[in-house]
Structure formats: structure tokens, C-alpha cells
Write a protein that holds these residues in place. Structure first.
Motif, PDB file in Angstrom:
ATOM      1  N   VAL A  95       0.530  -1.008   0.122  1.00 38.57           N
ATOM      2  CA  VAL A  95      -0.097   0.112   0.248  1.00 38.57           C
ATOM      3  C   VAL A  95       0.842   1.660  -0.161  1.00 38.57           C
ATOM      4  O   VAL A  95       1.647   1.159   0.842  1.00 38.57           O
ATOM      5  CB  VAL A  95      -0.582  -0.220   1.788  1.00 38.57           C
ATOM      6  CG1 VAL A  95      -1.739   1.336   0.819  1.00 38.57           C
ATOM      7  CG2 VAL A  95      -1.695  -1.455   1.334  1.00 38.57           C
ATOM      8  N   VAL A  96       0.602   1.965  -1.533  1.00 37.57           N
ATOM      9  CA  VAL A  96       1.711   3.117  -1.556  1.00 37.57           C
ATOM     10  C   VAL A  96       0.467   4.554  -1.285  1.00 37.57           C
ATOM     11  O   VAL A  96       0.107   4.834  -1.806  1.00 37.57           O
ATOM     12  CB  VAL A  96       2.108   2.858  -2.642  1.00 37.57           C
ATOM     13  CG1 VAL A  96       2.813   4.501  -3.016  1.00 37.57           C
ATOM     14  CG2 VAL A  96       2.623   2.068  -3.442  1.00 37.57           C
ATOM     15  N   TYR A  97       1.068   4.757  -0.300  1.00 39.72           N
ATOM     16  CA  TYR A  97       0.494   6.856   0.616  1.00 39.72           C
ATOM     17  C   TYR A  97       1.110   7.664   0.111  1.00 39.72           C
ATOM     18  O   TYR A  97       2.629   8.587   0.043  1.00 39.72           O
ATOM     19  CB  TYR A  97       0.284   6.448   2.261  1.00 39.72           C
ATOM     20  CG  TYR A  97       0.735   7.793   2.785  1.00 39.72           C
ATOM     21  CD1 TYR A  97      -0.746   8.663   2.279  1.00 39.72           C
ATOM     22  CD2 TYR A  97       0.634   8.801   3.489  1.00 39.72           C
ATOM     23  CE1 TYR A  97      -1.319  10.195   2.507  1.00 39.72           C
ATOM     24  CE2 TYR A  97       0.594   9.442   4.344  1.00 39.72           C
ATOM     25  CZ  TYR A  97      -0.034  10.419   3.508  1.00 39.72           C
ATOM     26  OH  TYR A  97      -0.234  11.637   4.480  1.00 39.72           O
ATOM     27  N   LEU A  98       0.678   8.117  -1.091  1.00 37.66           N
ATOM     28  CA  LEU A  98       1.298   9.181  -1.928  1.00 37.66           C
ATOM     29  C   LEU A  98       0.590  10.616  -0.265  1.00 37.66           C
ATOM     30  O   LEU A  98      -0.003  11.058  -1.222  1.00 37.66           O
ATOM     31  CB  LEU A  98       0.100   9.591  -3.557  1.00 37.66           C
ATOM     32  CG  LEU A  98       0.583   8.390  -4.316  1.00 37.66           C
ATOM     33  CD1 LEU A  98      -0.216   8.792  -5.646  1.00 37.66           C
ATOM     34  CD2 LEU A  98       1.820   8.298  -4.356  1.00 37.66           C
ATOM     35  N   GLN A  99       1.796  11.746  -0.481  1.00 42.37           N
ATOM     36  CA  GLN A  99       1.618  12.426   0.360  1.00 42.37           C
ATOM     37  C   GLN A  99       1.317  13.298  -0.581  1.00 42.37           C
ATOM     38  O   GLN A  99       1.759  14.245  -1.017  1.00 42.37           O
ATOM     39  CB  GLN A  99       2.306  12.657   1.716  1.00 42.37           C
ATOM     40  CG  GLN A  99       3.468  11.309   2.123  1.00 42.37           C
ATOM     41  CD  GLN A  99       3.815  11.187   2.965  1.00 42.37           C
ATOM     42  OE1 GLN A  99       5.249  11.066   2.861  1.00 42.37           O
ATOM     43  NE2 GLN A  99       3.664  11.324   4.861  1.00 42.37           N
ATOM     44  N   VAL A 100       0.202  14.311  -0.213  1.00 39.96           N
ATOM     45  CA  VAL A 100       0.221  16.308  -0.677  1.00 39.96           C
ATOM     46  C   VAL A 100      -0.111  16.714   1.119  1.00 39.96           C
ATOM     47  O   VAL A 100      -0.774  16.537   1.323  1.00 39.96           O
ATOM     48  CB  VAL A 100      -1.038  15.661  -1.613  1.00 39.96           C
ATOM     49  CG1 VAL A 100      -2.356  15.060  -1.444  1.00 39.96           C
ATOM     50  CG2 VAL A 100      -1.189  16.875  -2.115  1.00 39.96           C
ATOM     51  N   GLY A 101       0.339  17.738   0.311  1.00 34.87           N
ATOM     52  CA  GLY A 101       0.409  18.874   1.656  1.00 34.87           C
ATOM     53  C   GLY A 101      -1.430  19.469   1.153  1.00 34.87           C
ATOM     54  O   GLY A 101      -2.269  19.091   0.148  1.00 34.87           O
ATOM     55  N   TYR A 102      -2.222  19.994   1.747  1.00 37.74           N
ATOM     56  CA  TYR A 102      -4.054  20.320   1.850  1.00 37.74           C
ATOM     57  C   TYR A 102      -3.935  21.515   0.890  1.00 37.74           C
ATOM     58  O   TYR A 102      -4.705  21.363   0.513  1.00 37.74           O
ATOM     59  CB  TYR A 102      -4.040  20.843   2.539  1.00 37.74           C
ATOM     60  CG  TYR A 102      -5.658  21.120   2.955  1.00 37.74           C
ATOM     61  CD1 TYR A 102      -6.439  20.265   3.008  1.00 37.74           C
ATOM     62  CD2 TYR A 102      -5.880  22.366   3.840  1.00 37.74           C
ATOM     63  CE1 TYR A 102      -7.877  20.573   2.752  1.00 37.74           C
ATOM     64  CE2 TYR A 102      -7.242  22.443   3.208  1.00 37.74           C
ATOM     65  CZ  TYR A 102      -8.143  21.770   3.672  1.00 37.74           C
ATOM     66  OH  TYR A 102      -9.948  21.777   3.518  1.00 37.74           O
ATOM     67  N   ASP A 103      -3.137  21.965   0.608  1.00 34.76           N
ATOM     68  CA  ASP A 103      -2.851  23.386  -0.260  1.00 34.76           C
ATOM     69  C   ASP A 103      -2.849  22.822  -1.846  1.00 34.76           C
ATOM     70  O   ASP A 103      -3.567  23.062  -2.509  1.00 34.76           O
ATOM     71  CB  ASP A 103      -2.540  24.290   0.393  1.00 34.76           C
ATOM     72  CG  ASP A 103      -2.259  25.162   1.540  1.00 34.76           C
ATOM     73  OD1 ASP A 103      -4.206  25.151   2.160  1.00 34.76           O
ATOM     74  OD2 ASP A 103      -2.055  26.223   2.244  1.00 34.76           O
ATOM     75  N   TYR A 127      -8.829  16.309   5.714  1.00 34.71           N
ATOM     76  CA  TYR A 127      -7.862  16.318   5.891  1.00 34.71           C
ATOM     77  C   TYR A 127      -7.209  15.794   6.866  1.00 34.71           C
ATOM     78  O   TYR A 127      -6.030  14.380   6.460  1.00 34.71           O
ATOM     79  CB  TYR A 127      -7.494  17.353   5.311  1.00 34.71           C
ATOM     80  CG  TYR A 127      -6.163  17.258   4.464  1.00 34.71           C
ATOM     81  CD1 TYR A 127      -5.476  17.167   3.558  1.00 34.71           C
ATOM     82  CD2 TYR A 127      -4.689  17.618   5.825  1.00 34.71           C
ATOM     83  CE1 TYR A 127      -4.162  16.846   3.523  1.00 34.71           C
ATOM     84  CE2 TYR A 127      -3.882  17.897   5.408  1.00 34.71           C
ATOM     85  CZ  TYR A 127      -3.133  17.224   4.716  1.00 34.71           C
ATOM     86  OH  TYR A 127      -1.454  17.109   3.560  1.00 34.71           O
ATOM     87  N   GLU A 128      -7.357  16.290   8.032  1.00 39.85           N
ATOM     88  CA  GLU A 128      -6.591  16.415   9.164  1.00 39.85           C
ATOM     89  C   GLU A 128      -6.587  14.403   9.693  1.00 39.85           C
ATOM     90  O   GLU A 128      -5.550  14.080  10.239  1.00 39.85           O
ATOM     91  CB  GLU A 128      -6.473  17.470   9.980  1.00 39.85           C
ATOM     92  CG  GLU A 128      -5.948  18.659   9.697  1.00 39.85           C
ATOM     93  CD  GLU A 128      -4.570  18.074   9.570  1.00 39.85           C
ATOM     94  OE1 GLU A 128      -3.122  17.714  10.445  1.00 39.85           O
ATOM     95  OE2 GLU A 128      -3.721  19.150   8.587  1.00 39.85           O
ATOM     96  N   ARG A 129      -8.002  14.496   9.671  1.00 43.33           N
ATOM     97  CA  ARG A 129      -8.155  12.855   9.924  1.00 43.33           C
ATOM     98  C   ARG A 129      -8.012  11.798   9.939  1.00 43.33           C
ATOM     99  O   ARG A 129      -7.300  10.781  10.330  1.00 43.33           O
ATOM    100  CB  ARG A 129      -9.811  12.694  10.225  1.00 43.33           C
ATOM    101  CG  ARG A 129     -10.069  11.682  11.109  1.00 43.33           C
ATOM    102  CD  ARG A 129     -12.135  11.899  10.836  1.00 43.33           C
ATOM    103  NE  ARG A 129     -12.191  11.199   9.481  1.00 43.33           N
ATOM    104  CZ  ARG A 129     -13.905  11.345   8.603  1.00 43.33           C
ATOM    105  NH1 ARG A 129     -14.338  12.123  10.059  1.00 43.33           N
ATOM    106  NH2 ARG A 129     -13.789  10.528   8.310  1.00 43.33           N
TER     107      ARG A 129
END
Ligand code: S3P
Length: 181
Positions: A95-103, A127-129
């Protein structure tokens, strides 16, 4: 099985397609499979049946994909919150988690009427949850902010293999899951 998770706008569909081409595996996007199965758009399903019905269908579609042949699967941004989907992911998928900032996520997908969750007044809290949920189900996390999809794909290819018998160029089976060779 290689499964991509992350918030809306993380690039799951784009990177999933690139990854599938690189690894010569089929690609499925859970939202697209849901739409095919329901004969309606995600937006329509939310509007006509409500979110809980969408989540139940989403889980069923993902469970079926995970039971099928080896492939790359991009999950909708909320799918990883479903407890039964989490349990199923834990049975051996990479399982690959693609991280992205909220903005940045909002810049990528903001205003898309096809994504009903974007209209939620508590989107930032959502998003935070979800961040710790993605991190918990993931076997690998990859940052996407400010990076080209091809670069992100290269990064993933060096760190996963599609199945127990496959050998990725430059990364023998002994290198599985140990990071860049
Ligand atoms: C959702 C994300 C969407 C889609 C649906 C709900 C969410 O997928 O499954 O609109 O809850 O975050 P993407 O992450 O591909 O936009």
C-alpha cells in the motif's frame, strides 16, 4: 497487489497509470469501477443514495479488485477509512501512500463538481483526520509535493515489486521492500 492511497489530489490516478505502464500490470481506479458497476457517476451516487451507500459499494468494489488478478489499484480518497477495507489491505497488499499538502491538493482538484467531498465545510478537518489513517494502512509513503509524477513513479518502482515472483530491473527479489538499491 499495489494499492495507492491518499487524499483527493494526491495523484493516485495519474501515478497509478504510470506505474501500471512501467510494471506492465493492469490498472484500476476504484471510482471508475464503481461508476461502471452502478451505471452512474460518483456525484450521482452521493446525491441520490447518500455517502453511506457509496462507501458500502466502494468497499465491495475494492474487495473484489483485491481478490482478483495482480494489478495496480488507485483508491478513492475516503476508501482507506473503511474498517473492512483496512482489514483486507492488511492481508498482503503493498500500500503506497501518496502524500500531498492540503493547499496543493486543493489547487489540483479544487472546484471539481465530480468530487462531492470538496463541498464539505469540514474539509480541512477531514484531511487532518485521514492523514494518520493513510499512514497506518501504508507499507510505503511517498511525497508528491513539487515532484513530477514520473519522478514519484520512479521512486515507487525502486521500492516495490508487483508480486512475489517479479523482478524489477536493478532490484532482485532479495531487494524487496528494502528501499532503493
Ligand atoms: C472521495 C474521493 C474521491 C471519490 C469520492 C469520495 C473522498 O476519489 O472516491 O468523491 O471521500 O475523499 P479521489 O480521491 O480519487 O478524488
Amino acid at each position: 497487489m499495489i494499492v495507492l492511497v491518499g487524499f483527493m489530489g494526491a495523484g493516485k490516478t495519474t501515478i497509478g497509470g504510470l506505474l501500471a505502464a512501467r510494471l506492465k500490470l493492469p490498472f484500476a481506479d476504484s471510482d471508475q469501477v464503481i461508476e461502471q458497476r452502478a451505471g452512474r457517476s460518483v456525484r450521482q451516487i452521493f446525491a441520490e443514495d447518500g455517502e453511506p451507500a457509496f462507501r458500502a459499494l466502494e468497499h465491495q468494489v475494492i474487495a473484489d479488485l483485491l481478490d482478483g488478478p495482480e494489478m495496480i489499484i488507485a483508491l478513492g480518497g475516503g476508501a482507506a477509512e473503511h474498517p473492512q477495507t483496512q482489514a483486507k489491505l492488511g492481508l498482503g497488499a503493498q500500500v503506497v501512500y501518496l502524500q500531498v499538502g492540503y493547499d496543493r491538493a486543493l489547487r489540483r482538484v479544487g472546484g471539481d463538481a465530480g468530487r462531492p467531498m470538496l463541498a464539505r465545510p469540514d474539509l480541512a478537518a477531514l484531511y487532518e483526520r485521514r492523514l494518520p489513517v493513510y499512514a497506518r494502512v501504508a507499507t510505503l509513503a511517498v511525497q508528491t509535493d513539487g515532484r513530477h509524477p514520473e519522478t514519484v513513479t520512479d521512486d515507487i518502482v525502486t521500492r516495490v515489486v508487483p508480486d512475489s515472483t517479479a523482478v524489477v530491473e536493478g532490484l532482485g527479489r532479495a531487494g524487496r521492500g528494502t528501499g532503493p538499491a
